[in-house]
Design a protein around this motif. Structure first.
Motif, PDB file in Angstrom:
ATOM      1  N   GLN A  55      -8.632   1.036   7.679  1.00  0.00           N
ATOM      2  CA  GLN A  55      -9.968   1.327   7.260  1.00  0.00           C
ATOM      3  C   GLN A  55     -10.693   0.472   6.611  1.00  0.00           C
ATOM      4  OE1 GLN A  55      -9.641   4.958   4.847  1.00  0.00           O
ATOM      5  NE2 GLN A  55     -11.779   5.486   4.812  1.00  0.00           N
ATOM      6  N   VAL A  56      -9.877  -0.388   5.792  1.00  0.00           N
ATOM      7  CA  VAL A  56     -10.577  -1.466   5.047  1.00  0.00           C
ATOM      8  C   VAL A  56     -10.539  -2.637   5.737  1.00  0.00           C
ATOM      9  CG1 VAL A  56      -9.706  -0.373   2.771  1.00  0.00           C
ATOM     10  CG2 VAL A  56      -8.273  -2.243   3.916  1.00  0.00           C
ATOM     11  N   ALA A  64      -6.937  -0.556  -0.846  1.00  0.00           N
ATOM     12  CA  ALA A  64      -6.173   0.290   0.020  1.00  0.00           C
ATOM     13  C   ALA A  64      -5.229   0.991  -0.790  1.00  0.00           C
ATOM     14  CB  ALA A  64      -5.865  -0.398   1.229  1.00  0.00           C
ATOM     15  N   ARG A  65      -4.628   0.206  -1.551  1.00  0.00           N
ATOM     16  CA  ARG A  65      -3.297   1.017  -2.354  1.00  0.00           C
ATOM     17  C   ARG A  65      -4.033   2.065  -3.435  1.00  0.00           C
ATOM     18  NH1 ARG A  65      -0.258  -3.492  -5.709  1.00  0.00           N
ATOM     19  NH2 ARG A  65      -2.243  -3.457  -6.926  1.00  0.00           N
ATOM     20  N   VAL A 102      -4.934   3.568   6.098  1.00  0.00           N
ATOM     21  CA  VAL A 102      -6.007   2.973   5.100  1.00  0.00           C
ATOM     22  C   VAL A 102      -6.153   1.442   5.171  1.00  0.00           C
ATOM     23  CG1 VAL A 102      -6.510   2.922   2.482  1.00  0.00           C
ATOM     24  CG2 VAL A 102      -5.116   4.727   3.437  1.00  0.00           C
ATOM     25  N   LEU A 103      -5.162   0.514   5.515  1.00  0.00           N
ATOM     26  CA  LEU A 103      -5.340  -0.889   5.889  1.00  0.00           C
ATOM     27  C   LEU A 103      -6.426  -0.990   6.846  1.00  0.00           C
ATOM     28  CD1 LEU A 103      -1.990  -2.271   5.023  1.00  0.00           C
ATOM     29  CD2 LEU A 103      -4.065  -2.796   3.780  1.00  0.00           C
ATOM     30  N   LEU A 107     -15.620   3.930   0.119  1.00  0.00           N
ATOM     31  CA  LEU A 107     -14.187   4.544  -0.165  1.00  0.00           C
ATOM     32  C   LEU A 107     -14.381   5.709  -1.105  1.00  0.00           C
ATOM     33  CD1 LEU A 107     -11.769   1.606  -0.146  1.00  0.00           C
ATOM     34  CD2 LEU A 107     -12.177   3.497   1.768  1.00  0.00           C
ATOM     35  N   VAL A 131       0.770  -1.156  -0.105  1.00  0.00           N
ATOM     36  CA  VAL A 131      -0.033  -0.046  -0.223  1.00  0.00           C
ATOM     37  C   VAL A 131       0.747   1.337   0.169  1.00  0.00           C
ATOM     38  CG1 VAL A 131      -1.818   1.120   1.311  1.00  0.00           C
ATOM     39  CG2 VAL A 131      -1.910  -1.254   1.106  1.00  0.00           C
ATOM     40  N   ARG A 175      -8.442  -6.308  -0.788  1.00  0.00           N
ATOM     41  CA  ARG A 175      -8.829  -5.245   0.357  1.00  0.00           C
ATOM     42  C   ARG A 175      -7.391  -4.358   0.025  1.00  0.00           C
ATOM     43  NH1 ARG A 175     -12.953  -5.187   4.391  1.00  0.00           N
ATOM     44  NH2 ARG A 175     -14.540  -6.753   3.919  1.00  0.00           N
ATOM     45  N   VAL A 176      -6.286  -5.157   0.203  1.00  0.00           N
ATOM     46  CA  VAL A 176      -5.395  -4.366   0.126  1.00  0.00           C
ATOM     47  C   VAL A 176      -4.833  -3.552  -1.214  1.00  0.00           C
ATOM     48  CG1 VAL A 176      -2.443  -4.790   0.005  1.00  0.00           C
ATOM     49  CG2 VAL A 176      -3.952  -6.183   1.624  1.00  0.00           C
ATOM     50  N   ALA A 213      -5.145   4.914  -1.232  1.00  0.00           N
ATOM     51  CA  ALA A 213      -3.969   5.730  -0.189  1.00  0.00           C
ATOM     52  C   ALA A 213      -3.801   6.900  -0.477  1.00  0.00           C
ATOM     53  CB  ALA A 213      -2.715   4.814  -0.269  1.00  0.00           C
TER      54      ALA A 213
END
Length: 243
Positions: free
Chosen positions: A142-143, A167-168, A139-140, A201, A120, A163-164, A171
């Motif tokens: 957050q997800v 997030a990336r 952010v991770l 998001l 991320v 999800r990662v 971010a």
């Protein structure tokens, strides 16, 4: 190009995030030239969510790659976030992507030798953010992956890997997210969770979202559904006036 296309309408109206005008794409092959896109016209407003649907081979991914600046149109005009891609070289396009775009792929595209938080942090580090690691961790969290920061992709489920990837993409708080079959490799329940997360998001960050999908539920969740067939947009009000 009209001043409305360049800067939107006065009075607080939304402006265009994506403007494709008579876009063609022809690629060479051993059998000769292949016409992929045939005069595509598409307008997507800032903050809008748009799904692109159609059969495999209809040109959806090629169009997405043109919007991302990863493929150059053979002819026509491509304007994203007010920037005419015809005025940018490869370095300029790379900088534009870094500063304005997030991309989510069906197959996640995580670096297997890097942890979730390191994956991320990549776009943040490229943007010169000194708080890259801290922002990535936030952010991770957050997800829903606050407890999985140090796990590698191989230690995560498919849903967790996506999800990662989300997030990336989010971010650096990009203005535009492009997603290519973001739920294609997930089971129905996990896919539904990813859809909810992606739209949440997007709302939180007022991000424009354009996605390719074969999932009718995901397509219907968008503000607008645009159909593509044989390299042409065939339905769904591809052009939408700035109002």
């Amino acid at each position: 190009m009209s001043s409305q296309l360049q800067s939107g309408v006065s009075g607080g109206a939304k402006t265009e995030m994506i403007a494709l005008r008579d876009v063609h794409l022809t690629l060479g092959s051993l059998a000769g030239d292949v016409n992929i896109l045939h005069g595509v016209d598409l307008s997507v407003m800032r903050g809008e969510t748009v799904s692109i649907v159609g059969p495999s081979g209809s040109g959806k991914t090629s169009m997405l790659m043109i919007v991302a600046g990863l493929e150059q149109a053979t002819s026509g005009q491509v304007v994203v976030g007010g920037q005419d891609f015809g005025a940018l070289d490869e370095d300029g396009l790379a900088r534009f992507r870094r500063d304005n775009l997030g991309i989510v792929f069906q197959s996640f595209h995580l670096v297997p030798t890097m942890t979730a938080v390191e994956n991320v942090a990549i776009p943040l580090e490229l943007a010169g953010r000194r708080d890259a690691a801290e922002r990535a961790a936030a952010v991770l969290d957050q997800v829903g992956l606050g407890q999985r920061l140090r796990h590698y992709p191989g230690q995560l489920s498919g849903g967790e890997q996506q999800r990662v990837a989300l997030a990336r993409a989010f971010a650096a708080e990009p203005k535009l997210i492009l997603a290519d079959e973001p739920t294609g490799n997930l089971d129905a329940d996990t896919g539904a969770q990813i859809v909810d997360l992606m739209f949440s998001l997007a709302r939180d960050h007022d991000t424009t979202l354009m996605l390719i999908t074969h999932d009718s539920t995901l397509a219907a969740a968008c503000d607008r559904r645009v159909e593509m067939r044989d390299g042409r947009l065939t339905g769904g009000a591809a052009l939408k006036a700035a109002e």
